[in-house]
Enzyme design. Structure first.
Site, PDB file in Angstrom:
ATOM      1  N   SER A 138      -1.195 -32.708 -35.528  1.00  0.00           N
ATOM      2  CA  SER A 138      -2.222 -31.819 -35.090  1.00  0.00           C
ATOM      3  C   SER A 138      -3.655 -32.164 -35.925  1.00  0.00           C
ATOM      4  O   SER A 138      -3.535 -32.480 -37.115  1.00  0.00           O
ATOM      5  CB  SER A 138      -2.048 -30.363 -35.831  1.00  0.00           C
ATOM      6  OG  SER A 138      -3.172 -29.329 -35.808  1.00  0.00           O
ATOM      7  N   GLU A 140      -5.666 -30.173 -37.148  1.00  0.00           N
ATOM      8  CA  GLU A 140      -5.728 -29.467 -38.478  1.00  0.00           C
ATOM      9  C   GLU A 140      -5.435 -30.485 -39.488  1.00  0.00           C
ATOM     10  O   GLU A 140      -5.820 -29.972 -40.644  1.00  0.00           O
ATOM     11  CB  GLU A 140      -4.789 -28.538 -38.519  1.00  0.00           C
ATOM     12  CG  GLU A 140      -5.005 -27.085 -38.065  1.00  0.00           C
ATOM     13  CD  GLU A 140      -6.541 -26.307 -38.865  1.00  0.00           C
ATOM     14  OE1 GLU A 140      -6.098 -26.377 -40.093  1.00  0.00           O
ATOM     15  OE2 GLU A 140      -7.623 -26.335 -38.126  1.00  0.00           O
ATOM     16  N   TYR A 161      -0.544 -24.409 -42.882  1.00  0.00           N
ATOM     17  CA  TYR A 161      -0.045 -24.802 -41.712  1.00  0.00           C
ATOM     18  C   TYR A 161      -0.464 -26.140 -41.623  1.00  0.00           C
ATOM     19  O   TYR A 161       0.338 -27.338 -41.249  1.00  0.00           O
ATOM     20  CB  TYR A 161      -0.938 -24.270 -40.263  1.00  0.00           C
ATOM     21  CG  TYR A 161      -0.572 -24.885 -39.252  1.00  0.00           C
ATOM     22  CD1 TYR A 161       0.659 -24.816 -38.323  1.00  0.00           C
ATOM     23  CD2 TYR A 161      -1.872 -25.651 -38.975  1.00  0.00           C
ATOM     24  CE1 TYR A 161       0.503 -25.555 -37.301  1.00  0.00           C
ATOM     25  CE2 TYR A 161      -1.389 -26.344 -37.494  1.00  0.00           C
ATOM     26  CZ  TYR A 161      -0.443 -26.181 -36.847  1.00  0.00           C
ATOM     27  OH  TYR A 161      -0.343 -26.823 -35.518  1.00  0.00           O
TER      28      TYR A 161
HETATM   29  P1  NAP Z   1       2.785 -22.018 -29.375  1.00  0.00           P
HETATM   30  O1  NAP Z   1       2.490 -21.382 -28.240  1.00  0.00           O
HETATM   31  O2  NAP Z   1       2.538 -21.063 -30.562  1.00  0.00           O
HETATM   32  O3  NAP Z   1       4.427 -22.197 -29.295  1.00  0.00           O
HETATM   33  C1  NAP Z   1       5.174 -22.314 -30.359  1.00  0.00           C
HETATM   34  C2  NAP Z   1       6.467 -22.290 -30.001  1.00  0.00           C
HETATM   35  O4  NAP Z   1       7.516 -22.422 -31.176  1.00  0.00           O
HETATM   36  C3  NAP Z   1       7.083 -21.007 -29.486  1.00  0.00           C
HETATM   37  O5  NAP Z   1       8.248 -21.491 -28.409  1.00  0.00           O
HETATM   38  C4  NAP Z   1       7.874 -20.366 -30.669  1.00  0.00           C
HETATM   39  O6  NAP Z   1       8.899 -19.424 -30.147  1.00  0.00           O
HETATM   40  C5  NAP Z   1       8.498 -21.708 -31.354  1.00  0.00           C
HETATM   41  N1  NAP Z   1       8.970 -21.219 -32.675  1.00  0.00           N
HETATM   42  C6  NAP Z   1       8.399 -20.710 -33.561  1.00  0.00           C
HETATM   43  N2  NAP Z   1       9.216 -20.688 -34.353  1.00  0.00           N
HETATM   44  C7  NAP Z   1      10.473 -21.289 -34.372  1.00  0.00           C
HETATM   45  C8  NAP Z   1      11.682 -21.395 -35.212  1.00  0.00           C
HETATM   46  N3  NAP Z   1      11.788 -21.164 -36.084  1.00  0.00           N
HETATM   47  N4  NAP Z   1      12.493 -22.099 -34.276  1.00  0.00           N
HETATM   48  C9  NAP Z   1      12.440 -22.329 -33.041  1.00  0.00           C
HETATM   49  N5  NAP Z   1      11.375 -22.268 -32.197  1.00  0.00           N
HETATM   50  C10 NAP Z   1      10.260 -21.535 -33.105  1.00  0.00           C
HETATM   51  O7  NAP Z   1       2.343 -23.266 -29.782  1.00  0.00           O
HETATM   52  P2  NAP Z   1       1.530 -24.123 -28.849  1.00  0.00           P
HETATM   53  O8  NAP Z   1       0.128 -24.306 -28.772  1.00  0.00           O
HETATM   54  O9  NAP Z   1       2.350 -24.263 -27.693  1.00  0.00           O
HETATM   55  O10 NAP Z   1       1.938 -25.679 -29.491  1.00  0.00           O
HETATM   56  C11 NAP Z   1       2.993 -26.465 -29.597  1.00  0.00           C
HETATM   57  C12 NAP Z   1       3.212 -27.216 -30.919  1.00  0.00           C
HETATM   58  O11 NAP Z   1       1.920 -28.263 -30.982  1.00  0.00           O
HETATM   59  C13 NAP Z   1       3.248 -26.563 -32.294  1.00  0.00           C
HETATM   60  O12 NAP Z   1       3.751 -27.467 -32.910  1.00  0.00           O
HETATM   61  C14 NAP Z   1       1.490 -26.483 -32.620  1.00  0.00           C
HETATM   62  O13 NAP Z   1       1.699 -26.587 -33.975  1.00  0.00           O
HETATM   63  C15 NAP Z   1       1.178 -27.816 -31.964  1.00  0.00           C
HETATM   64  N6  NAP Z   1      -0.112 -28.171 -31.860  1.00  0.00           N
HETATM   65  C16 NAP Z   1      -1.036 -27.377 -31.142  1.00  0.00           C
HETATM   66  C17 NAP Z   1      -2.281 -27.532 -30.738  1.00  0.00           C
HETATM   67  C18 NAP Z   1      -2.800 -26.601 -29.823  1.00  0.00           C
HETATM   68  O14 NAP Z   1      -4.265 -26.720 -29.810  1.00  0.00           O
HETATM   69  N7  NAP Z   1      -2.211 -25.819 -28.904  1.00  0.00           N
HETATM   70  C19 NAP Z   1      -2.766 -28.827 -30.988  1.00  0.00           C
HETATM   71  C20 NAP Z   1      -2.060 -29.597 -32.126  1.00  0.00           C
HETATM   72  C21 NAP Z   1      -0.687 -29.273 -32.407  1.00  0.00           C
HETATM   73  P3  NAP Z   1       8.627 -17.996 -29.881  1.00  0.00           P
HETATM   74  O15 NAP Z   1       7.955 -17.839 -28.574  1.00  0.00           O
HETATM   75  O16 NAP Z   1       9.841 -17.235 -29.952  1.00  0.00           O
HETATM   76  O17 NAP Z   1       7.551 -17.442 -31.015  1.00  0.00           O
HETATM   77  O1  G4F Z   2      -8.345 -20.800 -32.130  1.00  0.00           O
HETATM   78  P1  G4F Z   2      -7.936 -20.899 -33.586  1.00  0.00           P
HETATM   79  O2  G4F Z   2      -6.983 -20.137 -34.199  1.00  0.00           O
HETATM   80  O3  G4F Z   2      -7.318 -22.302 -33.690  1.00  0.00           O
HETATM   81  P2  G4F Z   2      -7.229 -23.482 -34.949  1.00  0.00           P
HETATM   82  O4  G4F Z   2      -7.209 -22.649 -36.155  1.00  0.00           O
HETATM   83  O5  G4F Z   2      -8.273 -24.413 -34.717  1.00  0.00           O
HETATM   84  O6  G4F Z   2      -5.823 -24.013 -34.610  1.00  0.00           O
HETATM   85  C1  G4F Z   2      -5.260 -24.289 -33.299  1.00  0.00           C
HETATM   86  O7  G4F Z   2      -5.389 -25.821 -33.293  1.00  0.00           O
HETATM   87  C2  G4F Z   2      -4.827 -26.571 -33.980  1.00  0.00           C
HETATM   88  C3  G4F Z   2      -5.378 -28.091 -33.738  1.00  0.00           C
HETATM   89  O8  G4F Z   2      -6.406 -28.311 -34.401  1.00  0.00           O
HETATM   90  C4  G4F Z   2      -3.456 -26.325 -33.991  1.00  0.00           C
HETATM   91  F1  G4F Z   2      -2.866 -27.372 -34.655  1.00  0.00           F
HETATM   92  C5  G4F Z   2      -2.971 -24.955 -34.226  1.00  0.00           C
HETATM   93  O9  G4F Z   2      -1.722 -24.974 -33.969  1.00  0.00           O
HETATM   94  C6  G4F Z   2      -3.716 -24.102 -33.310  1.00  0.00           C
HETATM   95  O10 G4F Z   2      -3.548 -24.098 -31.956  1.00  0.00           O
HETATM   96  O11 G4F Z   2      -9.213 -21.027 -34.091  1.00  0.00           O
HETATM   97  C7  G4F Z   2     -10.283 -21.716 -33.742  1.00  0.00           C
HETATM   98  C8  G4F Z   2     -11.557 -21.609 -34.778  1.00  0.00           C
HETATM   99  C9  G4F Z   2     -11.364 -21.361 -36.319  1.00  0.00           C
HETATM  100  O12 G4F Z   2     -12.353 -22.093 -36.894  1.00  0.00           O
HETATM  101  C10 G4F Z   2     -11.336 -20.042 -36.554  1.00  0.00           C
HETATM  102  O13 G4F Z   2     -12.060 -19.812 -37.801  1.00  0.00           O
HETATM  103  O14 G4F Z   2     -12.161 -20.301 -34.461  1.00  0.00           O
HETATM  104  C11 G4F Z   2     -12.511 -19.603 -35.534  1.00  0.00           C
HETATM  105  N1  G4F Z   2     -12.558 -18.000 -35.169  1.00  0.00           N
HETATM  106  C12 G4F Z   2     -13.539 -17.301 -35.136  1.00  0.00           C
HETATM  107  N2  G4F Z   2     -12.924 -16.066 -34.823  1.00  0.00           N
HETATM  108  C13 G4F Z   2     -11.328 -17.321 -34.868  1.00  0.00           C
HETATM  109  C14 G4F Z   2     -11.469 -16.247 -34.822  1.00  0.00           C
HETATM  110  N3  G4F Z   2      -9.966 -17.716 -34.711  1.00  0.00           N
HETATM  111  C15 G4F Z   2      -9.046 -16.806 -34.429  1.00  0.00           C
HETATM  112  N4  G4F Z   2      -7.436 -17.386 -34.105  1.00  0.00           N
HETATM  113  N5  G4F Z   2      -9.312 -15.486 -34.242  1.00  0.00           N
HETATM  114  C16 G4F Z   2     -10.605 -15.076 -34.302  1.00  0.00           C
HETATM  115  O15 G4F Z   2     -11.048 -13.974 -34.287  1.00  0.00           O
END
Ligand code: NAP
Ligand code: G4F
Length: 332
Positions: A138, A140, A161
């Protein structure tokens, strides 16, 4: 001698029920794969994205989708799954993926998001080290290191995280170097979609804008509006995951659009797409401010463009419209 063995088109996805798991399953099924994906037991049914995958690919392709219970905190469940499914490719997408929540549950986030990758890598090494492994790293991990961020940028995570992801990221490199495994990390910047979890900021905004327009909600309460992110479309990003595993040699890649916007800009775009002024509906509350913030993420995807021929197809405005339109349809 030329290798005439047919490719093993069986994939295992951890985190099938999540946003990326659903888009990746869809992509792989459409490309002829047998797909095995993990879910966890929950007190309510949270398989709506899997249902959408089945609808999108159709009944015939959906026969190649297989759902299994497994948990990244349970080594035996992972070993059993590898034995039962014998995949050629494993995509480790499962995680406790919410940054703010990780401050409330640092230990279990480390256990699943960090050590979970160790359990899976070790299970793969013992079962069949020829399996190609993808780790969901990520942006992050870059935390407070200023943009633009690329594969050589210093990692300085700002949350439990982010710290857990750094461990899993380095461990993936370590298994590649120690055991010559095809283990790679995609360092993905934020990617969103109509299937995004409702407590991430983009979906929170698109859902609220749609519900306010439909008369179902009055206001939207957010935290830091100044944070800047490089937001892309999840459907574009899962293709990059697959491309990484088709490469001749294993390597890590930044996947991003190369364009950044603030949370406020996302609000402006979402509300104006429904002919509303965001300032009439949004207020901020300090309870949504994190103990440490990541102010600015902006990726440089040059390496992925050059070596994978990968490019995002959906623009920022296209993404906002896609999300708002889907939520408005759901709300009305
Ligand atoms: P998500 O929608 O939160 O999905 C996470 C998945 O992990 C869900 O299927 C969840 O199951 C499962 N999970 C959580 N805890 C688990 C456990 N203990 N054992 C097995 N499964 C578990 O996340 P996403 O946005 O699809 O992201 C996919 C991956 O990419 C994650 O690793 C995230 O950290 C990473 N990532 C995401 C972003 C982004 O912007 N979306 C960016 C960079 C990296 P449940 O449905 O049961 O909760
Ligand atoms: O949407 P966010 O919660 O995403 P964040 O923290 O960037 O993390 C996501 O992206 C990562 C990749 O860079 C992934 F690895 C991670 O798993 C996840 O998918 O927040 C984005 C921004 C932050 O700066 C947060 O402080 O939005 C700001 N924010 C402002 N108000 C909020 C809110 N975030 C959330 N979730 N909720 C709010 O009300």
């Amino acid at each position: 001698m030329t290798d005439t063995t047919p490719p093993n088109k069986t994939a295992l996805i951890t985190g099938l029920s999540g946003q990326d798991g659903s888009y990746l399953a869809e992509f792989l099924l459409e490309n002829g794969y047998d797909v095995h994906g993990t879910v966890r037991r929950s007190s309510v049914n949270n398989h709506w994205r899997i249902d959408e995958v089945r609808r999108t690919v159709g009944d015939k392709a959906a026969e190649r989708l297989h759902v299994h219970y497994a948990d990244l905190a349970d080594s035996a469940s992972l070993s059993r799954l590898l034995t039962e499914t014998n995949p050629g490719e494993v995509y480790n997408l499962a995680a406790q993926s919410h940054v703010a929540v990780s401050f409330e549950t640092p230990e279990s986030t480390a256990d699943v998001t960090g050590t979970g990758a160790a359990r899976l890598l070790e299970a793969i090494r013992l079962h069949n080290p020829e399996i190609r492994f993808y780790q969901a790293s990520s942006s992050e991990m870059f935390g407070s290191t200023p943009p633009p961020q690329n594969e050589s940028t210093e990692l300085h995570p700002r949350s439990p995280y982010g710290c857990a992801k750094v461990y899993a990221h380095h461990l993936t490199i370590n298994y590649r170097e120690s055991y010559d495994m095809f283990a790679v990390s995609g360092i993905l910047f934020n990617h969103e979609s109509p299937r995004r979890g409702e407590n991430f900021v983009t979906r929170k905004i698109s859902l609220a804008a749609a519900r306010i327009k439909a008369g179902l909600q009055d206001e939207l309460v957010l935290g830091n509006l100044d944070a800047r992110r490089d937001w892309g479309f999840a459907g574009d990003y899962v293709k990059a995951m697959w491309l990484m595993l088709q490469n001749d040699a294993p390597s890590d890649y930044v996947i991003a659009t190369g364009e950044d916007h603030s949370v406020e800009e996302f609000c402006v775009a979402a509300f104006s797409s429904l002919d509303m002024d965001w300032r009439d509906h949004v207020r901020t509350d300090p309870s949504f401010i994190r103990p440490a913030e990541v102010d600015h993420l902006l990726g440089d995807p040059t390496k992925a463009e050059r070596e994978l021929s990968w490019k995002p197809e959906i623009s920022f405005s296209g993404l906002v419209e896609l999300m708002v339109e889907a939520d408005y349809q759901r709300a009305t």
